[in-house]
Design a protein around this motif. Structure first.
Motif: not given
Length: 129
Positions: A75-104
């Protein structure tokens, strides 16, 4: 014009949490699987998580399983990524991307990134030790 805009990145301490958002426009959101990828300095881009278009099936790579949760609000055209217990190795630039895909199903590994149609500009996540 299709746009994907990430937000929610920042600086957090080891063990902290962040919630990233990916807001999409200019496309039929329900027809797209959404993936999150990240790239740390000097390292190759890697897939993190994804969520399918139809039934909301999710996938997380082993390194984040149990710590990250992906969800979508069509309804909001939005995806969320909840990230808990973050670690130094999670440090990065995070990108979202869209794939036209009607499969489950969705993919972010084994070269799947090349199949994604649209990409956001990225948001920096820094985890201090």
């Amino acid at each position: 014009e299709v746009q994907l805009v990430e937000s929610g990145g920042g600086l957090v301490q080891d063990g902290g949490s962040l919630r990233l958002s990916c807001a999409a426009s200019g496309l039929i959101f329900d027809d797209y699987a959404i993936g999150w990828f990240r790239q740390a300095p000097g390292k190759a881009r890697e897939g993190v998580s994804c969520i399918s278009s139809r039934d909301g099936s999710t996938y997380h790579v082993d390194s984040v399983k149990g710590r990250f949760t992906i969800s979508r609000d069509n309804a909001k055209n939005t995806v969320y990524l909840q990230m808990n217990d973050l670690k130094p190795e999670d440090t990065a630039v995070y990108y979202c991307a869209a794939d036209y895909n009607l499969q489950d199903y969705c993919k972010v590994v084994d070269g799947a990134a090349w199949g994604y149609d649209y990409w956001g500009q990225g948001t920096q996540v820094t985890v201090s030790s």
